[in-house]
Design a protein around this motif. Structure first.
Motif, short mmCIF file in Angstrom:
data_model
loop_
_atom_site.label_atom_id
_atom_site.label_comp_id
_atom_site.label_asym_id
_atom_site.label_seq_id
_atom_site.Cartn_x
_atom_site.Cartn_y
_atom_site.Cartn_z
N LEU A 40 0.84 -1.20 0.00
CA LEU A 40 0.00 0.00 0.00
C LEU A 40 0.87 1.24 0.00
N TRP A 41 1.93 1.23 0.82
CA TRP A 41 2.87 2.35 0.86
C TRP A 41 3.53 2.54 -0.51
N ALA A 42 3.94 1.45 -1.12
CA ALA A 42 4.62 1.52 -2.41
C ALA A 42 3.71 2.08 -3.50
N MET A 43 2.41 1.78 -3.42
CA MET A 43 1.47 2.31 -4.40
C MET A 43 1.45 3.83 -4.37
N THR A 44 1.53 4.40 -3.16
CA THR A 44 1.57 5.86 -3.04
C THR A 44 2.94 6.40 -3.41
N ARG A 45 3.99 5.69 -3.00
CA ARG A 45 5.35 6.13 -3.33
C ARG A 45 5.54 6.22 -4.84
N ALA A 46 4.91 5.35 -5.61
CA ALA A 46 5.05 5.37 -7.07
C ALA A 46 4.54 6.68 -7.66
N LYS A 47 3.57 7.30 -7.00
CA LYS A 47 3.01 8.55 -7.51
C LYS A 47 4.00 9.71 -7.41
N VAL A 48 5.00 9.56 -6.55
CA VAL A 48 6.00 10.63 -6.40
C VAL A 48 6.78 10.82 -7.69
N GLU A 49 6.94 9.74 -8.46
CA GLU A 49 7.72 9.81 -9.70
C GLU A 49 7.12 10.80 -10.70
N GLU A 50 5.80 10.98 -10.64
CA GLU A 50 5.12 11.89 -11.56
C GLU A 50 4.65 13.17 -10.88
N ALA A 51 4.96 13.32 -9.59
CA ALA A 51 4.49 14.49 -8.84
C ALA A 51 5.18 15.75 -9.33
N THR A 52 4.47 16.87 -9.21
CA THR A 52 4.96 18.15 -9.71
C THR A 52 5.19 19.14 -8.56
N LYS A 53 5.56 20.34 -8.94
CA LYS A 53 5.80 21.42 -7.98
C LYS A 53 4.55 21.72 -7.16
N GLU A 54 3.38 21.39 -7.69
CA GLU A 54 2.12 21.69 -7.02
C GLU A 54 1.69 20.61 -6.04
N ASP A 55 2.43 19.53 -5.95
CA ASP A 55 2.03 18.42 -5.09
C ASP A 55 2.59 18.55 -3.68
N VAL A 56 1.93 17.86 -2.76
CA VAL A 56 2.33 17.85 -1.35
C VAL A 56 2.53 16.40 -0.90
N ILE A 57 3.65 16.14 -0.27
CA ILE A 57 3.95 14.82 0.29
C ILE A 57 3.99 14.95 1.82
N ILE A 58 3.37 14.00 2.50
CA ILE A 58 3.37 13.99 3.96
C ILE A 58 4.25 12.85 4.45
N LEU A 59 5.25 13.19 5.24
CA LEU A 59 6.14 12.21 5.84
C LEU A 59 6.03 12.29 7.37
N GLY A 60 6.55 11.28 8.03
CA GLY A 60 6.53 11.31 9.49
C GLY A 60 6.21 9.93 10.03
N SER A 61 5.83 9.91 11.29
CA SER A 61 5.44 8.66 11.94
C SER A 61 3.92 8.60 12.05
N SER A 62 3.41 7.86 13.01
CA SER A 62 1.96 7.63 13.05
C SER A 62 1.14 8.88 13.33
N ARG A 63 1.73 9.88 14.01
CA ARG A 63 0.95 11.09 14.29
C ARG A 63 0.64 11.84 12.98
N ALA A 64 1.60 11.92 12.09
CA ALA A 64 1.33 12.54 10.80
C ALA A 64 0.36 11.71 9.99
N TYR A 65 0.40 10.39 10.21
CA TYR A 65 -0.46 9.45 9.49
C TYR A 65 -1.91 9.57 9.98
#
Length: 345
Positions: A40-65
């Protein structure tokens, strides 16, 4: 003819067995939810390859999740964030992956849980190895693994018996978990870890929210609190200098290519917050990181509408409060002009 009858009888037996097993676990209070797994994580990570300047990525531990809700964020901005936070994990390996293995130069929000971000840089340590295993899986996954995951999603969404979370909760119902719960007698003198029950619901597109039970059942919430206190007492001292140096090396690279980094400290409360204040004081950890990173940073205690939010199990927000936190955070970021306003008014 006998072969056909045998096949029909076997099929009926299988259907009755599966149905009985499913209804049994539903009667125990369990309900279908996606497994929080590497695929499931990898499915979202794959989208980073096509992400642009307008995209937002959220990283962190479970609180950010738990606390940054994908649907609420999209409702406020008009664009879905890529949720790549990971439970029980340092954000450093994932941030390192994105900085060094992609060309992404949009916005990255790093949720800071001090006990995890500053924990370690040792590759075999649990907070590091867990997110790194997700990164490794993304690069090494086979087409068969991708297909298997996609085919399993509808089953996971509708059948409790498909539960097989990588977290290894005490209430998991896969064969490995059931065998693990058999009492074979004492084998060592170490104090046992308090039972740790699943308290998060996972949905597409990779979103985690607190189960209603954790927000309303005090006894259940207290069972989770006992786990936090147990881990808190046994945690090794933080490696502040090593983790900061590792992080800052990637921060420099990301900023140099035009990336927008934002640090966010989600809420904690009760005994967990007291422990953080004593072992990971704000001035020595959060304030120090903000000073060296020189990026926009937001601590929940600095905002009247956020500082009094209470976590039912002292470390994560209920779904209702998580939606509120997400909404307010987006408004704060917009007012500071650090977040692209994707929504057309």
């Amino acid at each position: 003819m006998k072969l056909k009858q045998s096949l029909i009888i076997a099929l009926i037996f299988v259907i009755i067995s599966i149905t009985s097993w499913e209804f049994y676990w539903r009667a125990q209070g369990l309900h279908p939810t996606l497994n929080d797994e590497k695929a499931l994580w990898a499915m979202t990570r794959a989208k980073v390859e096509e992400a642009t300047k307008e995209d937002v990525i959220i990283l962190g531990s479970s609180r950010a999740y738990f606390d940054i809700q994908v649907a609420q964020w999209k409702n406020e901005t008009g664009k879905e964030p890529l949720q790549l936070a990971s439970t029980g994990s340092s954000p450093l390996p994932t941030f390192h992956d994105i900085v060094n293995n992609t060309e992404f130069n949009g916005t990255i929000i790093v949720g800071v849980t001090p006990g995890l971000l500053f924990s370690t840089t040792y590759p075999k340590a649990f907070p590091w190895e867990r997110p790194q295993s997700k990164v490794d899986f993304y690069f090494n996954r086979t087409y068969a693994q991708r297909l298997n995951f996609l085919l399993s999603v509808p089953l996971q969404q509708n059948l409790v018996l498909m539960s097989a979370d990588e977290e290894e909760w005490n209430d998991d119902i896969d064969l490995k978990a059931l065998l693990k719960r058999i009492n074979w007698g004492k084998r060592d003198t170490l104090p046992p870890t308090p039972p740790f029950y699943n308290f998060g619901d996972v949905s597409l597109p990779r979103n985690m929210s607190m189960m209603p039970r954790a927000a309303t059942d005090t006894a259940f919430a207290n069972s989770i609190i006992k786990v936090w206190h147990f881990f808190g007492k046994g945690s090794p001292p933080p490696e502040k200098d090593a983790t900061t140096a590792f992080f800052m090396n990637d921060v420099k690279k990301f900023k140099e290519r035009g990336g927008n980094l934002i640090l966010v400290r989600p809420p904690s409360s009760g005994g967990v917050r007291m422990g953080e204040n004593m072992g990971l004081p704000r001035d020595r950890f959060w304030d120090s990181l903000v000073h060296v990173a020189q990026v926009k940073s937001y601590h929940f205690e600095d905002y009247a509408q956020l500082k009094n939010l209470t976590c039912p199990e002292e470390s994560h927000l209920s779904l209702e409060d998580a939606n509120f936190f997400t909404k307010e955070l987006v408004e704060i970021l917009k007012k500071d002009n650090v977040l692209p306003n994707h929504k057309t008014k």
